[in-house]
Write a protein that holds these residues in place. Structure first.
Motif, PDB file in Angstrom:
ATOM      1  N   UNK A 102       0.867  -1.473   0.352  1.00  0.00           N
ATOM      2  CA  UNK A 102      -0.030   0.464   0.311  1.00  0.00           C
ATOM      3  C   UNK A 102       1.247   0.969   0.081  1.00  0.00           C
ATOM      4  N   UNK A 103       2.389   0.755   0.543  1.00  0.00           N
ATOM      5  CA  UNK A 103       3.075   2.243   1.320  1.00  0.00           C
ATOM      6  C   UNK A 103       3.361   2.880  -0.468  1.00  0.00           C
ATOM      7  N   UNK A 104       3.470   1.344  -1.115  1.00  0.00           N
ATOM      8  CA  UNK A 104       4.820   1.370  -2.453  1.00  0.00           C
ATOM      9  C   UNK A 104       3.190   2.421  -3.644  1.00  0.00           C
ATOM     10  N   UNK A 105       2.265   1.981  -3.729  1.00  0.00           N
ATOM     11  CA  UNK A 105       1.473   1.931  -4.687  1.00  0.00           C
ATOM     12  C   UNK A 105       0.729   3.837  -4.608  1.00  0.00           C
ATOM     13  N   UNK A 106       0.287   4.381  -3.068  1.00  0.00           N
ATOM     14  CA  UNK A 106       0.082   5.230  -3.258  1.00  0.00           C
ATOM     15  C   UNK A 106       0.592   6.374  -3.712  1.00  0.00           C
ATOM     16  N   UNK A 107      -0.506   6.927  -4.379  1.00  0.00           N
ATOM     17  CA  UNK A 107       0.703   8.235  -5.518  1.00  0.00           C
ATOM     18  C   UNK A 107      -0.225   9.478  -5.507  1.00  0.00           C
ATOM     19  N   UNK A 108       0.697  10.542  -5.177  1.00  0.00           N
ATOM     20  CA  UNK A 108      -0.005  12.171  -5.255  1.00  0.00           C
ATOM     21  C   UNK A 108       0.095  12.432  -6.574  1.00  0.00           C
ATOM     22  N   UNK A 109      -0.701  13.446  -6.973  1.00  0.00           N
ATOM     23  CA  UNK A 109      -1.125  14.250  -8.399  1.00  0.00           C
ATOM     24  C   UNK A 109      -1.280  15.092  -8.627  1.00  0.00           C
ATOM     25  N   UNK A 110      -1.641  15.784  -7.022  1.00  0.00           N
ATOM     26  CA  UNK A 110      -1.516  17.503  -6.773  1.00  0.00           C
ATOM     27  C   UNK A 110      -1.046  17.733  -5.446  1.00  0.00           C
ATOM     28  N   UNK A 111      -0.092  19.242  -5.494  1.00  0.00           N
ATOM     29  CA  UNK A 111      -0.020  19.199  -4.247  1.00  0.00           C
ATOM     30  C   UNK A 111       1.647  18.858  -3.310  1.00  0.00           C
ATOM     31  N   UNK A 112       2.473  18.773  -3.907  1.00  0.00           N
ATOM     32  CA  UNK A 112       4.026  18.297  -3.851  1.00  0.00           C
ATOM     33  C   UNK A 112       4.311  19.298  -2.575  1.00  0.00           C
ATOM     34  N   UNK A 113       4.110  20.206  -2.677  1.00  0.00           N
ATOM     35  CA  UNK A 113       4.749  21.451  -2.000  1.00  0.00           C
ATOM     36  C   UNK A 113       3.705  21.619  -0.884  1.00  0.00           C
ATOM     37  N   UNK A 114       2.214  22.276  -1.129  1.00  0.00           N
ATOM     38  CA  UNK A 114       1.376  22.780  -0.806  1.00  0.00           C
ATOM     39  C   UNK A 114       1.050  21.414   0.219  1.00  0.00           C
ATOM     40  N   UNK A 115       1.388  20.174   0.202  1.00  0.00           N
ATOM     41  CA  UNK A 115       0.891  19.391   1.782  1.00  0.00           C
ATOM     42  C   UNK A 115       2.359  19.971   2.786  1.00  0.00           C
ATOM     43  N   UNK A 116       3.564  19.537   2.242  1.00  0.00           N
ATOM     44  CA  UNK A 116       4.805  19.315   2.969  1.00  0.00           C
ATOM     45  C   UNK A 116       4.399  20.667   3.915  1.00  0.00           C
ATOM     46  N   UNK A 117       4.352  22.327   3.141  1.00  0.00           N
ATOM     47  CA  UNK A 117       4.360  23.303   4.146  1.00  0.00           C
ATOM     48  C   UNK A 117       2.671  23.562   5.067  1.00  0.00           C
ATOM     49  N   UNK A 118       2.356  22.417   5.418  1.00  0.00           N
ATOM     50  CA  UNK A 118       0.636  22.467   6.128  1.00  0.00           C
ATOM     51  C   UNK A 118       1.077  22.490   7.666  1.00  0.00           C
ATOM     52  N   UNK A 119       0.722  23.122   8.095  1.00  0.00           N
ATOM     53  CA  UNK A 119       1.057  23.919   9.598  1.00  0.00           C
ATOM     54  C   UNK A 119       0.739  22.736  10.272  1.00  0.00           C
ATOM     55  N   UNK A 120       1.129  21.731  11.345  1.00  0.00           N
ATOM     56  CA  UNK A 120       0.283  20.757  11.798  1.00  0.00           C
ATOM     57  C   UNK A 120      -0.590  21.222  12.752  1.00  0.00           C
ATOM     58  N   UNK A 121       0.277  22.688  13.453  1.00  0.00           N
ATOM     59  CA  UNK A 121      -0.968  23.409  14.793  1.00  0.00           C
ATOM     60  C   UNK A 121      -2.526  23.954  14.172  1.00  0.00           C
ATOM     61  N   UNK A 122      -2.822  24.746  13.432  1.00  0.00           N
ATOM     62  CA  UNK A 122      -3.535  25.395  12.143  1.00  0.00           C
ATOM     63  C   UNK A 122      -4.349  24.525  12.435  1.00  0.00           C
ATOM     64  N   UNK A 123      -5.718  25.420  12.713  1.00  0.00           N
ATOM     65  CA  UNK A 123      -6.928  24.621  12.578  1.00  0.00           C
ATOM     66  C   UNK A 123      -7.184  23.949  11.868  1.00  0.00           C
ATOM     67  N   UNK A 124      -7.611  22.497  11.925  1.00  0.00           N
ATOM     68  CA  UNK A 124      -7.237  21.389  10.590  1.00  0.00           C
ATOM     69  C   UNK A 124      -9.102  20.689  10.602  1.00  0.00           C
ATOM     70  N   UNK A 125      -9.616  21.127   9.900  1.00  0.00           N
ATOM     71  CA  UNK A 125     -10.668  19.939   9.500  1.00  0.00           C
ATOM     72  C   UNK A 125     -10.848  19.152   8.690  1.00  0.00           C
ATOM     73  N   UNK A 126     -10.848  17.822   9.198  1.00  0.00           N
ATOM     74  CA  UNK A 126     -10.868  16.548   8.257  1.00  0.00           C
ATOM     75  C   UNK A 126     -11.579  15.500   8.036  1.00  0.00           C
ATOM     76  N   UNK A 127     -12.133  15.839   7.126  1.00  0.00           N
ATOM     77  CA  UNK A 127     -13.584  15.208   6.141  1.00  0.00           C
ATOM     78  C   UNK A 127     -13.611  13.697   5.938  1.00  0.00           C
ATOM     79  N   UNK A 128     -13.734  12.878   6.206  1.00  0.00           N
ATOM     80  CA  UNK A 128     -14.768  11.788   5.211  1.00  0.00           C
ATOM     81  C   UNK A 128     -16.022  11.463   4.566  1.00  0.00           C
ATOM     82  N   UNK A 129     -16.153  11.931   2.706  1.00  0.00           N
ATOM     83  CA  UNK A 129     -17.302  11.743   2.512  1.00  0.00           C
ATOM     84  C   UNK A 129     -17.912  10.708   1.701  1.00  0.00           C
TER      85      UNK A 129
END
Length: 273
Positions: A102-129
């Protein structure tokens, strides 16, 4: 041995059992999942009488099948011990291998830099749809985003439910969304109602990172994701894929997967950051 002979890509062109006959003519020894096995046997017999199929070829196939059965030991009566069989199949080493795959197959199509710079302490909504309850994905993501809140929208969420979530997440700095195909056998046409799909499209214009736990062909039915801040494809709904996707978004796993198909015009075979 053929693949499933009831697949529409075959039977819509060769109807009424003709695909089964052509499968034997092509050299298959075994046909898998005929639309109608009784009909297939009758049609193959007819094809032998008509000379389309040689009885010598049928005899050769039968010898191959019986040889394989003898090789596998099926001629010797045995007793299958079912006690502890689940634990035996799902041993720790097997589960570790599944997670590695699973680790080897997961694929990132967009947002490499954006995800890298997300801030852990900021208010974050985690939604499952697409699911009725909190998911493993959400629980894993929250390990890296300490100031987070869970939201869930089922596949048939009402306009009121969608509106309530949309209103509440307006105060959040970051949004992470898992899109889940809840069917036991995921395929195309992910079962999300129009309101839920529109909500996904609206979220794609915000500071939102998405992870798709479904057949990647469903990307074509979810417009807007191609413009999102981040997009990870995890292919299946199972927990091990949810763990891998969360690890990518939490910057604990470098994604190495590549898209195995093209979903034009936005996604091409081999894409992956």
């Amino acid at each position: 041995m053929s693949d499933a002979m009831d697949m529409k890509g075959v039977v819509k062109f060769f109807k009424d059992g003709e695909a089964d006959v052509m499968g034997i003519v092509a050299g298959n020894d075994i046909l898998e999942l005929s639309e109608n096995s009784d009909r297939a046997v009758k049609l193959v017999r007819r094809a032998i009488r008509q000379g389309r199929i040689s009885i010598a070829d049928i005899d050769a196939s039968v010898r191959k099948i019986l040889t394989a059965k003898y090789w596998a030991g099926l001629a010797n009566r045995d007793t299958v011990v079912t006690q502890g069989i689940i634990a035996g199949v799902n041993r720790s080493s097997s589960n570790a291998l599944v997670q590695e795959l699973a680790n080897a197959s997961v694929t990132m199509l967009r947002g490499k830099d954006y995800i890298k710079n997300m801030v852990p302490i900021r208010r974050t909504a985690i939604i499952s749809i697409g699911v009725p309850t909190v998911t493993r994905f959400q629980k894993e993501i929250s390990k890296g985003f300490y100031n987070s809140v869970y939201y869930v929208l089922d596949k048939d969420a009402t306009a009121t439910q969608i509106s309530n979530v949309a209103r509440e997440i307006g105060a959040f700095d970051q949004i992470i969304v898992g899109i889940h195909d809840s069917r036991s056998r995921p395929g195309n046409n992910i079962p999300l109602n129009a309101g839920v799909k529109n909500f996904i499209k609206e979220l794609s214009t915000k500071n939102t990172v998405f992870s798709l736990f479904a057949n990647p062909y469903n990307l074509s039915a979810l417009p807007g994701l191609e413009n999102s801040k981040g997009l990870v494809v995890a292919y299946q709904k199972e927990d091990y894929m949810q763990v891998s996707a969360a690890a990518v978004i939490n910057n604990r796993l470098v994604p190495k997967g590549k898209l195995p198909v093209s979903i034009l015009p936005n996604y091409k075979f081999g894409d992956g950051m």
